[in-house]
Design an enzyme around this catalytic site. Structure first.
Site, short mmCIF file in Angstrom:
data_model
loop_
_atom_site.label_atom_id
_atom_site.label_comp_id
_atom_site.label_asym_id
_atom_site.label_seq_id
_atom_site.Cartn_x
_atom_site.Cartn_y
_atom_site.Cartn_z
N SER A 98 0.80 -1.23 0.00
CA SER A 98 0.00 0.00 0.00
C SER A 98 0.82 1.27 0.00
CB SER A 98 -0.96 0.00 1.19
OG SER A 98 -2.05 -0.86 0.94
N LYS A 101 -0.04 3.71 -2.65
CA LYS A 101 -1.04 4.77 -2.50
C LYS A 101 -0.41 6.15 -2.37
CE LYS A 101 -4.64 1.78 -0.53
NZ LYS A 101 -3.96 0.49 -0.31
N SER A 156 -5.94 3.44 4.53
CA SER A 156 -5.42 2.62 3.44
C SER A 156 -6.50 1.81 2.72
CB SER A 156 -4.32 1.66 3.96
OG SER A 156 -3.49 1.23 2.91
#
Length: 321
Positions: A98, A101, A156
Protein backbone atom coordinates in the site's frame (compact mmCIF):
# COMPACT_ATOMS: atom_id res chain seq x y z
CA UNK A 1 27.20 24.10 -21.84
CA UNK A 2 28.42 24.52 -18.27
CA UNK A 3 24.96 23.69 -16.92
CA UNK A 4 24.82 20.55 -19.04
CA UNK A 5 28.12 19.30 -17.63
CA UNK A 6 26.86 20.09 -14.13
CA UNK A 7 23.71 18.07 -14.74
CA UNK A 8 25.76 15.10 -15.95
CA UNK A 9 27.96 15.24 -12.86
CA UNK A 10 24.95 15.41 -10.57
CA UNK A 11 23.26 12.48 -12.28
CA UNK A 12 26.44 10.42 -12.02
CA UNK A 13 26.68 11.26 -8.32
CA UNK A 14 23.18 9.92 -7.81
CA UNK A 15 23.53 6.84 -9.92
CA UNK A 16 27.04 5.62 -9.24
CA UNK A 17 27.32 6.28 -5.53
CA UNK A 18 26.55 3.88 -2.72
CA UNK A 19 24.93 1.19 -4.82
CA UNK A 20 26.09 -2.35 -5.52
CA UNK A 21 24.19 -2.27 -8.80
CA UNK A 22 25.45 1.13 -9.88
CA UNK A 23 26.03 0.15 -13.51
CA UNK A 24 22.44 -1.08 -13.83
CA UNK A 25 21.22 2.12 -12.20
CA UNK A 26 23.31 4.27 -14.54
CA UNK A 27 22.01 2.63 -17.71
CA UNK A 28 18.43 2.77 -16.45
CA UNK A 29 18.68 6.51 -16.00
CA UNK A 30 20.55 6.92 -19.28
CA UNK A 31 17.77 5.04 -21.10
CA UNK A 32 15.22 7.22 -19.31
CA UNK A 33 16.89 10.44 -20.43
CA UNK A 34 17.06 9.15 -24.00
CA UNK A 35 13.44 8.01 -24.09
CA UNK A 36 11.82 10.79 -22.09
CA UNK A 37 11.04 12.85 -25.16
CA UNK A 38 10.27 10.17 -27.74
CA UNK A 39 8.36 7.61 -25.69
CA UNK A 40 6.82 9.52 -22.80
CA UNK A 41 5.97 12.71 -24.64
CA UNK A 42 7.90 15.17 -22.49
CA UNK A 43 11.38 16.63 -22.35
CA UNK A 44 13.50 15.93 -19.29
CA UNK A 45 15.11 19.13 -18.09
CA UNK A 46 17.62 19.78 -15.34
CA UNK A 47 15.05 21.93 -13.58
CA UNK A 48 12.48 19.14 -13.57
CA UNK A 49 14.88 16.45 -12.37
CA UNK A 50 16.55 18.58 -9.70
CA UNK A 51 13.56 20.76 -8.81
CA UNK A 52 13.58 19.49 -5.24
CA UNK A 53 16.56 19.20 -2.95
CA UNK A 54 17.25 15.51 -2.44
CA UNK A 55 19.29 13.31 -0.17
CA UNK A 56 21.93 11.85 -2.48
CA UNK A 57 23.64 8.54 -1.76
CA UNK A 58 27.36 8.72 -2.50
CA UNK A 59 30.37 6.44 -2.19
CA UNK A 60 30.57 6.98 1.55
CA UNK A 61 27.08 5.55 1.95
CA UNK A 62 28.04 1.95 1.18
CA UNK A 63 29.46 0.95 4.55
CA UNK A 64 26.32 0.62 6.65
CA UNK A 65 25.75 -2.35 8.93
CA UNK A 66 23.30 -4.57 7.04
CA UNK A 67 22.71 -6.49 10.24
CA UNK A 68 21.18 -3.49 12.00
CA UNK A 69 17.83 -4.52 10.52
CA UNK A 70 16.76 -7.87 9.12
CA UNK A 71 14.13 -6.34 6.84
CA UNK A 72 14.92 -6.51 3.15
CA UNK A 73 15.45 -2.78 2.62
CA UNK A 74 15.63 0.28 4.85
CA UNK A 75 16.88 3.83 5.04
CA UNK A 76 17.04 6.82 7.34
CA UNK A 77 17.55 10.21 5.68
CA UNK A 78 18.11 13.52 7.45
CA UNK A 79 16.15 15.71 5.04
CA UNK A 80 16.93 18.92 6.92
CA UNK A 81 20.66 18.55 6.36
CA UNK A 82 20.35 16.42 3.20
CA UNK A 83 22.30 13.51 4.65
CA UNK A 84 21.86 9.74 4.54
CA UNK A 85 22.25 8.20 7.98
CA UNK A 86 21.53 4.63 6.92
CA UNK A 87 20.71 2.73 3.73
CA UNK A 88 20.23 -0.97 3.09
CA UNK A 89 19.43 -2.26 -0.40
CA UNK A 90 18.11 1.14 -1.55
CA UNK A 91 17.92 0.09 -5.20
CA UNK A 92 16.66 -3.49 -4.89
CA UNK A 93 13.39 -4.19 -6.67
CA UNK A 94 10.66 -4.98 -4.15
CA UNK A 95 6.88 -4.97 -3.86
CA UNK A 96 5.49 -1.76 -2.30
CA UNK A 97 2.09 -3.01 -1.10
CA UNK A 98 0.00 0.00 0.00
CA UNK A 99 2.94 2.39 -0.21
CA UNK A 100 1.68 2.46 -3.80
CA UNK A 101 -1.04 4.77 -2.50
CA UNK A 102 1.57 7.49 -2.06
CA UNK A 103 1.67 7.89 -5.83
CA UNK A 104 -2.11 7.76 -6.03
CA UNK A 105 -2.23 10.61 -3.53
CA UNK A 106 0.39 12.57 -5.45
CA UNK A 107 -1.74 12.42 -8.60
CA UNK A 108 -4.67 13.76 -6.58
CA UNK A 109 -2.62 16.75 -5.42
CA UNK A 110 -1.34 17.44 -8.92
CA UNK A 111 -4.55 16.90 -10.90
CA UNK A 112 -7.55 16.70 -8.59
CA UNK A 113 -9.98 19.14 -6.98
CA UNK A 114 -10.63 18.05 -3.40
CA UNK A 115 -14.15 19.50 -3.51
CA UNK A 116 -15.17 17.14 -6.33
CA UNK A 117 -17.89 14.63 -5.50
CA UNK A 118 -17.14 11.07 -6.55
CA UNK A 119 -19.70 8.35 -7.25
CA UNK A 120 -18.45 4.96 -6.08
CA UNK A 121 -18.49 2.44 -8.93
CA UNK A 122 -19.19 -1.28 -8.94
CA UNK A 123 -15.48 -1.95 -9.44
CA UNK A 124 -14.47 0.16 -6.46
CA UNK A 125 -17.07 -1.42 -4.16
CA UNK A 126 -16.43 -5.01 -5.24
CA UNK A 127 -12.70 -5.71 -5.06
CA UNK A 128 -12.21 -9.41 -5.88
CA UNK A 129 -9.29 -9.97 -3.50
CA UNK A 130 -9.93 -11.84 -0.28
CA UNK A 131 -8.93 -9.85 2.77
CA UNK A 132 -8.40 -6.59 0.90
CA UNK A 133 -8.71 -3.61 3.26
CA UNK A 134 -11.72 -1.52 2.30
CA UNK A 135 -13.60 1.45 3.71
CA UNK A 136 -16.94 -0.21 3.00
CA UNK A 137 -18.31 2.22 0.45
CA UNK A 138 -21.14 0.83 -1.67
CA UNK A 139 -21.91 1.29 -5.33
CA UNK A 140 -23.63 4.63 -5.84
CA UNK A 141 -22.32 6.27 -2.66
CA UNK A 142 -21.37 9.91 -3.18
CA UNK A 143 -18.08 10.81 -1.45
CA UNK A 144 -15.90 13.89 -1.77
CA UNK A 145 -12.46 13.47 -3.29
CA UNK A 146 -11.02 14.97 -0.10
CA UNK A 147 -12.66 12.28 2.03
CA UNK A 148 -11.38 9.58 -0.32
CA UNK A 149 -7.87 11.00 0.00
CA UNK A 150 -8.10 10.82 3.79
CA UNK A 151 -9.46 7.27 3.60
CA UNK A 152 -6.61 6.38 1.26
CA UNK A 153 -3.82 7.69 3.47
CA UNK A 154 -5.20 7.25 6.99
CA UNK A 155 -7.01 3.91 6.66
CA UNK A 156 -5.42 2.62 3.44
CA UNK A 157 -8.73 1.76 1.82
CA UNK A 158 -8.33 0.00 -1.50
CA UNK A 159 -11.85 0.94 -2.56
CA UNK A 160 -10.97 4.60 -2.02
CA UNK A 161 -7.95 4.16 -4.27
CA UNK A 162 -9.93 2.70 -7.16
CA UNK A 163 -12.63 5.36 -6.79
CA UNK A 164 -9.97 8.07 -7.00
CA UNK A 165 -8.38 6.49 -10.06
CA UNK A 166 -11.66 6.14 -11.93
CA UNK A 167 -12.76 9.67 -11.06
CA UNK A 168 -9.56 11.33 -12.23
CA UNK A 169 -8.85 9.23 -15.31
CA UNK A 170 -12.03 7.40 -16.26
CA UNK A 171 -10.50 4.01 -15.54
CA UNK A 172 -7.86 2.54 -13.29
CA UNK A 173 -5.83 1.49 -16.33
CA UNK A 174 -5.62 5.08 -17.58
CA UNK A 175 -4.76 6.30 -14.09
CA UNK A 176 -1.91 3.81 -13.81
CA UNK A 177 -0.37 5.32 -16.93
CA UNK A 178 -0.32 8.67 -15.15
CA UNK A 179 1.28 7.05 -12.11
CA UNK A 180 4.11 5.60 -14.17
CA UNK A 181 4.63 8.84 -16.09
CA UNK A 182 4.87 10.80 -12.85
CA UNK A 183 7.29 8.24 -11.41
CA UNK A 184 9.52 8.70 -14.45
CA UNK A 185 9.42 12.48 -14.12
CA UNK A 186 10.53 12.20 -10.50
CA UNK A 187 13.44 9.96 -11.46
CA UNK A 188 11.83 6.85 -9.96
CA UNK A 189 12.90 4.81 -12.97
CA UNK A 190 13.01 1.46 -11.18
CA UNK A 191 9.28 1.57 -10.45
CA UNK A 192 6.40 0.01 -12.37
CA UNK A 193 2.79 0.31 -11.21
CA UNK A 194 -0.05 -1.85 -12.52
CA UNK A 195 -2.75 -0.71 -10.09
CA UNK A 196 -3.56 2.26 -7.87
CA UNK A 197 -3.57 0.45 -4.51
CA UNK A 198 -0.71 -2.05 -4.26
CA UNK A 199 -2.58 -5.34 -3.99
CA UNK A 200 -0.11 -7.89 -5.26
CA UNK A 201 0.92 -8.25 -8.88
CA UNK A 202 4.29 -9.71 -9.89
CA UNK A 203 4.86 -6.81 -12.28
CA UNK A 204 4.08 -4.13 -9.67
CA UNK A 205 7.33 -3.08 -8.02
CA UNK A 206 9.56 -0.25 -6.85
CA UNK A 207 12.71 0.41 -4.80
CA UNK A 208 13.36 2.05 -1.46
CA UNK A 209 15.02 5.05 -3.08
CA UNK A 210 12.22 5.46 -5.63
CA UNK A 211 9.73 5.57 -2.76
CA UNK A 212 11.83 8.30 -1.18
CA UNK A 213 11.61 10.33 -4.39
CA UNK A 214 7.82 10.00 -4.42
CA UNK A 215 7.50 10.73 -0.70
CA UNK A 216 9.80 13.74 -0.98
CA UNK A 217 7.50 15.21 -3.61
CA UNK A 218 4.45 14.69 -1.41
CA UNK A 219 6.12 16.49 1.48
CA UNK A 220 5.84 19.69 -0.54
CA UNK A 221 2.08 19.63 0.16
CA UNK A 222 1.00 20.84 3.61
CA UNK A 223 -2.32 19.02 3.26
CA UNK A 224 -0.50 15.73 2.84
CA UNK A 225 1.44 16.28 6.06
CA UNK A 226 -1.78 17.19 7.88
CA UNK A 227 -3.49 14.01 6.68
CA UNK A 228 -0.72 11.58 7.60
CA UNK A 229 -0.66 13.08 11.10
CA UNK A 230 -4.27 12.04 11.81
CA UNK A 231 -4.97 9.27 14.33
CA UNK A 232 -8.43 8.83 12.84
CA UNK A 233 -10.77 10.38 10.28
CA UNK A 234 -14.56 10.57 10.01
CA UNK A 235 -16.05 10.57 6.52
CA UNK A 236 -19.49 12.08 5.94
CA UNK A 237 -21.12 11.15 2.65
CA UNK A 238 -24.41 10.22 0.99
CA UNK A 239 -25.59 6.82 -0.15
CA UNK A 240 -27.26 6.33 -3.54
CA UNK A 241 -30.65 7.15 -2.00
CA UNK A 242 -29.44 10.50 -0.66
CA UNK A 243 -29.21 9.36 2.95
CA UNK A 244 -26.37 10.84 5.01
CA UNK A 245 -23.80 8.33 6.25
CA UNK A 246 -20.88 8.65 8.61
CA UNK A 247 -17.92 6.32 9.21
CA UNK A 248 -14.80 6.74 11.30
CA UNK A 249 -11.52 5.21 10.19
CA UNK A 250 -8.51 4.62 12.43
CA UNK A 251 -4.96 5.07 11.19
CA UNK A 252 -2.91 2.00 10.38
CA UNK A 253 0.19 3.71 11.83
CA UNK A 254 0.70 2.17 15.28
CA UNK A 255 3.04 4.95 16.37
CA UNK A 256 0.22 7.46 16.02
CA UNK A 257 -2.29 5.28 17.87
CA UNK A 258 0.14 4.82 20.77
CA UNK A 259 0.22 1.04 20.33
CA UNK A 260 3.95 1.27 19.61
CA UNK A 261 6.24 3.45 21.70
CA UNK A 262 8.38 6.14 20.13
CA UNK A 263 12.00 6.71 21.09
CA UNK A 264 12.44 9.65 23.46
CA UNK A 265 13.05 12.99 21.72
CA UNK A 266 11.57 11.64 18.47
CA UNK A 267 8.21 12.90 17.20
CA UNK A 268 6.35 10.94 14.54
CA UNK A 269 4.69 13.38 12.15
CA UNK A 270 3.05 10.64 10.11
CA UNK A 271 3.54 8.16 7.34
CA UNK A 272 2.09 5.29 5.35
CA UNK A 273 1.93 1.57 6.01
CA UNK A 274 1.79 -1.35 3.61
CA UNK A 275 1.17 -5.08 3.91
CA UNK A 276 0.74 -8.01 1.58
CA UNK A 277 2.01 -11.58 1.87
CA UNK A 278 4.61 -10.96 -0.85
CA UNK A 279 5.63 -7.42 0.18
CA UNK A 280 5.74 -8.14 3.89
CA UNK A 281 5.25 -5.32 6.38
CA UNK A 282 6.26 -1.87 5.13
CA UNK A 283 6.32 1.61 6.62
CA UNK A 284 7.57 5.03 5.56
CA UNK A 285 7.62 7.90 8.05
CA UNK A 286 8.24 11.60 8.41
CA UNK A 287 9.67 12.37 11.87
CA UNK A 288 11.59 15.07 13.69
CA UNK A 289 14.02 15.30 16.57
CA UNK A 290 14.14 17.67 19.52
CA UNK A 291 15.87 20.31 17.40
CA UNK A 292 13.14 20.16 14.74
CA UNK A 293 15.43 18.47 12.22
CA UNK A 294 13.26 16.36 9.92
CA UNK A 295 13.88 12.80 8.78
CA UNK A 296 12.36 10.25 6.43
CA UNK A 297 12.67 6.61 7.44
CA UNK A 298 11.61 3.49 5.58
CA UNK A 299 11.36 -0.25 6.21
CA UNK A 300 10.43 -2.65 3.41
CA UNK A 301 9.59 -6.32 3.77
CA UNK A 302 9.75 -6.82 7.52
CA UNK A 303 8.68 -10.31 8.54
CA UNK A 304 5.82 -9.17 10.77
CA UNK A 305 4.33 -6.11 12.46
CA UNK A 306 6.38 -6.40 15.63
CA UNK A 307 9.63 -6.60 13.68
CA UNK A 308 8.55 -3.68 11.52
CA UNK A 309 8.23 -1.32 14.46
CA UNK A 310 11.16 -2.77 16.40
CA UNK A 311 13.49 -2.26 13.44
CA UNK A 312 12.08 1.17 12.68
CA UNK A 313 12.88 2.17 16.26
CA UNK A 314 16.42 0.87 15.74
CA UNK A 315 16.76 3.39 12.96
CA UNK A 316 15.60 6.14 15.31
CA UNK A 317 18.51 5.29 17.62
CA UNK A 318 20.89 6.50 14.90
CA UNK A 319 19.44 10.00 15.29
CA UNK A 320 20.16 10.32 18.99
CA UNK A 321 23.60 8.65 19.05
Amino acid sequence: MKRRYLAILLINAILLGGCQKSSDQFFAYQDYITSSKNDLGFNLSENEFFAKELVILDNEDSGYDDNLVTSKAAFLFDITNKKALYAKNPYERLYPASLTKLMTALIVFKRGELTDMVTISHNASNIPVEGAKVCGFREGDLVSLEDLLYCLLVYSGNDASIAIAEHLSGSEEAFVKLMNQEAQKLGAVHTNFVNSHGLHDDNHYTTAYDLYLIYNELLQYDTFIDIINKESFTSKYKDKFGNYKERTYKTTNLYLTGEKEVTEDITIVGGKTGLTSKAGNCLILLLKDGNDNQYVSLILKATNSNNLYTEMSKLFSLIIE
